[in-house]
Write a protein that holds these residues in place. Structure first.
Motif, mmCIF file in Angstrom:
data_model
loop_
_atom_site.group_PDB
_atom_site.id
_atom_site.type_symbol
_atom_site.label_atom_id
_atom_site.label_comp_id
_atom_site.label_asym_id
_atom_site.label_seq_id
_atom_site.Cartn_x
_atom_site.Cartn_y
_atom_site.Cartn_z
ATOM 1 N N GLU A 217 1.550 6.611 -6.976
ATOM 2 C CA GLU A 217 0.442 7.484 -7.376
ATOM 3 C C GLU A 217 0.800 8.957 -7.166
ATOM 4 O OE1 GLU A 217 -2.999 6.183 -5.263
ATOM 5 O OE2 GLU A 217 -3.257 4.410 -6.548
ATOM 6 N N SER A 218 1.474 9.266 -6.063
ATOM 7 C CA SER A 218 1.829 10.668 -5.799
ATOM 8 C C SER A 218 2.911 11.161 -6.778
ATOM 9 C CB SER A 218 2.291 10.856 -4.352
ATOM 10 O OG SER A 218 3.509 10.201 -4.132
ATOM 11 N N GLU B 147 0.833 -1.210 0.000
ATOM 12 C CA GLU B 147 0.000 0.000 0.000
ATOM 13 C C GLU B 147 0.869 1.262 0.000
ATOM 14 O OE1 GLU B 147 -3.390 0.475 -0.222
ATOM 15 O OE2 GLU B 147 -3.325 -1.651 -0.780
ATOM 16 N N TYR B 148 1.931 1.252 0.781
ATOM 17 C CA TYR B 148 2.841 2.399 0.838
ATOM 18 C C TYR B 148 3.443 2.677 -0.538
ATOM 19 C CZ TYR B 148 7.134 5.002 1.613
ATOM 20 O OH TYR B 148 8.152 5.918 1.528
ATOM 21 N N ARG C 23 2.328 1.715 -3.446
ATOM 22 C CA ARG C 23 1.262 2.100 -4.370
ATOM 23 C C ARG C 23 0.956 3.591 -4.223
ATOM 24 N NH1 ARG C 23 -3.658 3.448 -3.935
ATOM 25 N NH2 ARG C 23 -3.863 2.722 -1.802
ATOM 26 N N ARG C 24 0.820 4.057 -2.977
ATOM 27 C CA ARG C 24 0.540 5.484 -2.746
ATOM 28 C C ARG C 24 1.702 6.348 -3.225
ATOM 29 N NH1 ARG C 24 -1.156 3.458 2.180
ATOM 30 N NH2 ARG C 24 0.677 4.313 3.230
#
Length: 117
Positions: A113-114, A106-107, A109-110
């Motif tokens: 995305e950023s 999740e980290y 992935r975020r």
């Protein structure tokens, strides 16, 4: 898996569980370990399914204590675990493995995305 997903359990599955629990009889005996006494079940080792007896006994204890609704499926590896938190919100069998893998994914992935967004 029906129990975990809140679905009705088939009657045949319940019959099979009951057969297993009935067959999980052994001899209860006292065991001594470093001066401490405890109780231990002993099973006929000639029985080809004797290895299942402790599992059926554990299931019987779990369901007798009303803790059947505490059995959950890990959101990562899909293994079953017994949920013991007060809030009943645990999602992984083990935070060190499955939980940290999920959080790491999740980290990243975020982070991707950023960087792209």
């Amino acid at each position: 898996m029906s129990l975990i997903k809140g679905q009705n359990i088939e009657a045949e599955s319940i019959k099979e569980i009951n057969r297993g629990i009935r067959s999980a009889t052994g001899i209860l005996q006292v065991k001594e370990d470093s001066g401490a006494l405890s109780m231990e079940w002993s099973f006929d080792q000639e029985d080809p399914v004797a290895f299942l007896h402790p599992i059926y006994q554990s299931l019987e204890k779990l369901l007798s204590n009303g803790a059947g609704n505490r059995i959950k499926e890990c959101g990562e590896c899909r293994w079953l675990f017994w949920e013991q938190t007060k809030s009943n919100t645990r999602k992984w069998c083990d935070m060190r493995y499955c939980g940290s893998r999920k959080k790491a994914r999740e980290y990243y992935r975020r982070k991707r995305e950023s960087e792209t967004g």
